[in-house]
Design an enzyme around this catalytic site. Structure first.
Site, mmCIF file in Angstrom:
data_model
loop_
_atom_site.group_PDB
_atom_site.id
_atom_site.type_symbol
_atom_site.label_atom_id
_atom_site.label_comp_id
_atom_site.label_asym_id
_atom_site.label_seq_id
_atom_site.Cartn_x
_atom_site.Cartn_y
_atom_site.Cartn_z
ATOM 1 N N ASP A 33 0.850 -1.194 0.000
ATOM 2 C CA ASP A 33 0.000 0.000 0.000
ATOM 3 C C ASP A 33 0.891 1.251 0.000
ATOM 4 O O ASP A 33 1.908 1.312 0.694
ATOM 5 C CB ASP A 33 -0.916 0.009 1.235
ATOM 6 N N ILE A 34 0.509 2.232 -0.781
ATOM 7 C CA ILE A 34 1.309 3.453 -0.925
ATOM 8 C C ILE A 34 1.303 4.291 0.367
ATOM 9 O O ILE A 34 2.207 5.100 0.590
ATOM 10 C CB ILE A 34 0.779 4.265 -2.133
ATOM 11 N N ASN A 94 -12.941 -3.263 2.276
ATOM 12 C CA ASN A 94 -13.985 -2.255 2.409
ATOM 13 C C ASN A 94 -14.927 -2.371 1.216
ATOM 14 O O ASN A 94 -14.482 -2.534 0.080
ATOM 15 C CB ASN A 94 -13.355 -0.859 2.450
ATOM 16 N N GLU A 102 -12.450 3.354 -1.247
ATOM 17 C CA GLU A 102 -12.053 4.495 -2.084
ATOM 18 C C GLU A 102 -11.757 4.074 -3.519
ATOM 19 O O GLU A 102 -12.068 4.806 -4.449
ATOM 20 C CB GLU A 102 -10.827 5.184 -1.481
ATOM 21 N N VAL A 103 -11.107 2.922 -3.669
ATOM 22 C CA VAL A 103 -10.747 2.476 -5.020
ATOM 23 C C VAL A 103 -11.750 1.392 -5.449
ATOM 24 O O VAL A 103 -11.854 0.349 -4.797
ATOM 25 C CB VAL A 103 -9.307 1.917 -5.054
ATOM 26 N N HIS A 107 -10.207 -5.174 -3.438
ATOM 27 C CA HIS A 107 -8.870 -5.382 -2.878
ATOM 28 C C HIS A 107 -8.985 -5.791 -1.423
ATOM 29 O O HIS A 107 -9.840 -5.291 -0.701
ATOM 30 C CB HIS A 107 -7.994 -4.128 -3.002
ATOM 31 N N HIS A 109 -6.911 -5.701 2.063
ATOM 32 C CA HIS A 109 -5.788 -5.146 2.791
ATOM 33 C C HIS A 109 -5.253 -6.251 3.701
ATOM 34 O O HIS A 109 -6.039 -6.918 4.377
ATOM 35 C CB HIS A 109 -6.244 -4.001 3.707
HETATM 36 P P1 AMP Z 1 -9.872 1.504 0.248
HETATM 37 O O1 AMP Z 1 -10.169 2.706 1.067
HETATM 38 O O2 AMP Z 1 -10.212 0.214 0.929
HETATM 39 O O3 AMP Z 1 -10.459 1.615 -1.150
HETATM 40 O O4 AMP Z 1 -8.302 1.464 0.110
HETATM 41 C C1 AMP Z 1 -7.589 1.980 -0.958
HETATM 42 C C2 AMP Z 1 -6.136 1.827 -0.620
HETATM 43 O O5 AMP Z 1 -5.373 1.972 -1.798
HETATM 44 C C3 AMP Z 1 -5.607 2.872 0.376
HETATM 45 O O6 AMP Z 1 -5.062 2.205 1.512
HETATM 46 C C4 AMP Z 1 -4.551 3.623 -0.423
HETATM 47 O O7 AMP Z 1 -3.450 4.023 0.349
HETATM 48 C C5 AMP Z 1 -4.170 2.604 -1.477
HETATM 49 N N1 AMP Z 1 -3.615 3.130 -2.718
HETATM 50 C C6 AMP Z 1 -4.127 4.145 -3.472
HETATM 51 N N2 AMP Z 1 -3.360 4.333 -4.564
HETATM 52 C C7 AMP Z 1 -2.351 3.425 -4.498
HETATM 53 C C8 AMP Z 1 -1.234 3.121 -5.324
HETATM 54 N N3 AMP Z 1 -0.994 3.790 -6.450
HETATM 55 N N4 AMP Z 1 -0.402 2.122 -4.945
HETATM 56 C C9 AMP Z 1 -0.630 1.447 -3.791
HETATM 57 N N5 AMP Z 1 -1.669 1.682 -2.979
HETATM 58 C C10 AMP Z 1 -2.516 2.655 -3.320
#
Ligand code: AMP
Length: 121
Positions: A33-34, A94, A102-103, A107, A109
């Site tokens: 994770d970034i 999530n 968010e994405v 995924h 975690h």
């Molecule tokens: P969520 O809130 O469950 O959708 O988590 C999205 C996760 O993606 C967050 O923990 C971010 O830090 C992570 N994230 C967003 N962009 C990137 C990226 N380019 N590379 C790695 N992790 C990312």
């Protein structure tokens, strides 16, 4: 809701954006994770276009489902946090608005490397 091909994980899967890769096979890609929330914070994503866990449960094949679950264990083992080699971890996904997603590409975690703490803030 339709899958959005422009989400950041879709771009990572297409190789348009780099990632700090941990593992990849036919079914999953895993990377760090970034913005890590714990000592170890990895992400495991299916290669198929699934928005969230509900979408995956409803539409993924049994092979994809097995591939994702096995991928989580393979990654945890590689990171030294699975129960075979380490002290455990938290796997969390999530889902949509109330879940805080968010994405919009499914995924998991993986948090570990230390006691992860309270389950829900
Ligand atoms: P969520 O809130 O469950 O959708 O988590 C999205 C996760 O993606 C967050 O923990 C971010 O830090 C992570 N994230 C967003 N962009 C990137 C990226 N380019 N590379 C790695 N992790 C990312």
């Amino acid at each position: 809701m339709a899958y959005n091909d422009n989400n950041i994980f879709a771009k990572i899967l297409r190789g348009e954006i780099p990632c700090n890769k941990i593992y990849e096979d036919e079914f999953v890609l895993s990377f760090h994770d970034i913005n890590p929330q714990k000592k170890i914070h990895a992400l495991v994503i299916p290669k198929g276009k699934y928005i969230n866990l509900d979408d995956f449960i409803l539409n993924a094949s049994l092979d994809e489902m097995a591939g994702l679950l096995k991928g989580i264990n393979i990654v945890a083992k590689k990171l030294g946090i699975s129960t075979e080699v380490g002290k455990g971890y938290r796997a969390l996904t999530n889902i949509n608005e109330h879940g805080g997603q968010e994405v919009p590409h499914l995924h998991f975690h993986l948090f570990g490397g230390e006691i992860v703490g309270k389950m829900v803030e």
